[in-house]
Structure formats: structure tokens, C-alpha cells
Design an enzyme around this catalytic site. Sequence first.
Site, PDB file in Angstrom:
ATOM      1  CB  CYS A 135      -0.903  -0.017   1.237  1.00 45.14           C
ATOM      2  SG  CYS A 135      -1.937   1.432   1.368  1.00 45.14           S
ATOM      3  CB  CYS A 138      -0.571   2.451   4.091  1.00 42.73           C
ATOM      4  SG  CYS A 138      -2.061   1.784   3.374  1.00 42.73           S
ATOM      5  CG  ASP A 139       3.233   1.203   4.320  1.00 42.08           C
ATOM      6  OD1 ASP A 139       2.754   1.618   5.379  1.00 42.08           O
ATOM      7  OD2 ASP A 139       3.059   0.041   3.902  1.00 42.08           O
TER       8      ASP A 139
END
Length: 313
Positions: A135, A138-139
Amino acid sequence: MRVLMENVVIIGSGCAGWTAALYTARANLRPLVLTGKQPGGLLTTTTVVENYPGFPEGIDGYELMVRLQKQAERFGARAQFGTVEAVDLSRQPFGLTVDGEPLAAEAIIIATGASHRHLGLEGEHKLENKGVTYCATCDGALPLFRNQPLVVVGGGDSACEEALYLTRFGSVVYLVHRRDALRASKIMAQRALSQPKIKPVWDSVVAEILDVKQDKVTGVRLRNVKTNAESVVECAGVFVAIGHVPNTELFKGVLEMDESGYIIPRKGTATNVPGVFVAGDCADRVYRQAVTAAGLGCAAGIEAERYLAARHG
Ligand code: NAP
């Protein structure tokens, strides 16, 4: 032990789940939505959703899910953070075990969605969260990836989206695809391939993620599938975006599924077990869009309502 009895339990809280909740709530059924480990589903991990009708400027995936939940709750839907560990669909009312607690329901709508597919490499598993991720939104902004070369694996819309997002952080983004043409929609493919920081690597698969010994990602060993030639590309992150697998393990052997695990509805959203309905990505290997999931959630909600009305005469 007294077991709580529900009219309708909806398993999953993505677009399909919350839309099914909206319709069953408006039918005064007070549906219970079991959120699963990822409330809001996979859409909460994307950035802007540009193809959900009604939002000409696009809408943030997380915000869309918050709005869907609010809309369903306004009419009496209830959310419970929890994961279903077991189901008994062999008799009415159906039985569910949610985080160790029993629950009973007259109708169930399965909207469990899908999870990220894995490459199946040793280094992928061992270096997860140490440079390997599924992701970008997300990261991607982690310091570990800043101004570093990054690798995205895949050739679909997700891979293009991840690669485009990562151009904000990485020095260069290698888009590694096993064929010589992207599967992504034309608009996404064009955006990705015209972005100067994205370097496509065609006809190639990741043979190894380096370096397990150093306990962090330092690069990937690539293999050209046409020539079998191998090369090493240095990178600080590997973003795997190679599609999804349906979250249907719980229903194996009970509900009819295809060979990939997608539940096959018999008619509309009805499954082979009367009173159990299915909607969204766990039953859709073709479209897999937020709007189709919402549409199927609506259909499942209506069908569950009719099923309960017929049962109670
Ligand atoms: P997808 O369309 O199924 O694409 C998966 C990609 O991964 C394909 O290019 C596939 O290669 C490759 N792949 C699969 N298994 C692999 C393996 N073991 N090793 C290497 N490569 C592998 O999945 P997706 O991109 O996640 O998209 C899923 C759905 O969501 C699609 O319907 C898509 O349109 C939608 N979506 C839309 C948007 C958007 O509109 N902005 C964004 C994200 C997703 P092949 O091409 O060779 O099969």
C-alpha cells in the site's frame, strides 16, 4: 449462554457492506455490520477515487467510506468492530462466532471483499514492513523511501496508481511488469508512462527480494521472462500491486465458489444457501469497482429484506 439474535448481519464494511446496510436499515431491519480487521475495506487505502459517480472532483477513499457509514447509521445500521472466526450456515438462525462471541442471524450478507495478492517469495514475507509493502498510500511517505529508488510490481490500475503516488517520494520508480503491455485502463496507463520518474521494466518478474540477511530491502533480482536474463536493481522499497484474492476462506465447502475462491451467486445476489447473500469483490472477479460493489450491496440488501418478509409472512 444467551445468544444475541439479529435480523441481518453484514460481514464486511466496504462499499458493498455499507450500501447493503443502508438499504436494510431503511427497511427497519437494524442491520449489524461486522467491520473486519480493515474497517472501510480496501478503498480506505487509496488516495483519490475519481470514478465514483457524483463526485466530479474525485473523493478521498477514506472519506467516501466514512460518508457511506454515516449515511447507513443515520437510518439505524450499527457497526461492530470484529472479525468473524466461524459460521454455521447449516440451520436457521445462522450461527456466527465473532471474536469468540456467538451471534445468531436470520439473514447474512457476505461483503468480505478481497485482500492483496502476494508474490510468494521468501524475502517478500520476511521483509514485509521492512521495505516490502502492499500500500503506497499507507507507507509511501515513510522516511525509509524518501529520495530512494523504488520498485512497483504489477501492470494493472493499482500498480499505476501506486507508481504515480510514489513519484512524490522516490528518486525513481521502476514499474516491473511481467508482460510488455499494461493491463491498466488507458487513462491510468497513459498517466504512468508519461511521468518521467516512472521507468517501466517490461517482460520481467521479481525472482528475489534482497536482502534478507541485512533485514531490509536493498534491491530486487529481476528475471526477464523472454530471455531469462537476470539483473539486480537497487531499491529501498518494493510495492506489490498484483491484484487481489477474495476473502472467502470462511465459506469454503459451504458456499459455491469458482476455482479462485470467488463466491458464485445462484440468482442475483442469492447464494446456494437460502438467506445468505453476497455482494462486492468477494463475488466479482470481473468489474471490482467501488460503484459495482455498492450496486451489488444495494441488490443484496433488497433481496435480504424480501427474504425476511417472505419468512415472516
Ligand atoms: P488487476 O487488474 O488484476 O492487475 C493485476 C496485475 O498484476 C496484472 O497486470 C497482472 O499481470 C499482474 N500480476 C498478477 N499476478 C502476478 C504475479 N504473480 N506476478 C507478477 N505480476 C502479476 O488488479 P488491480 O490493478 O489491483 O486492479 C483491480 C481492479 O480494481 C481492476 O478492476 C481495476 O480497474 C480496479 N482499480 C481501479 C483503479 C482506478 O480506476 N483508479 C485503481 C485501482 C484499481 P497480467 O496483466 O499479465 O495479468
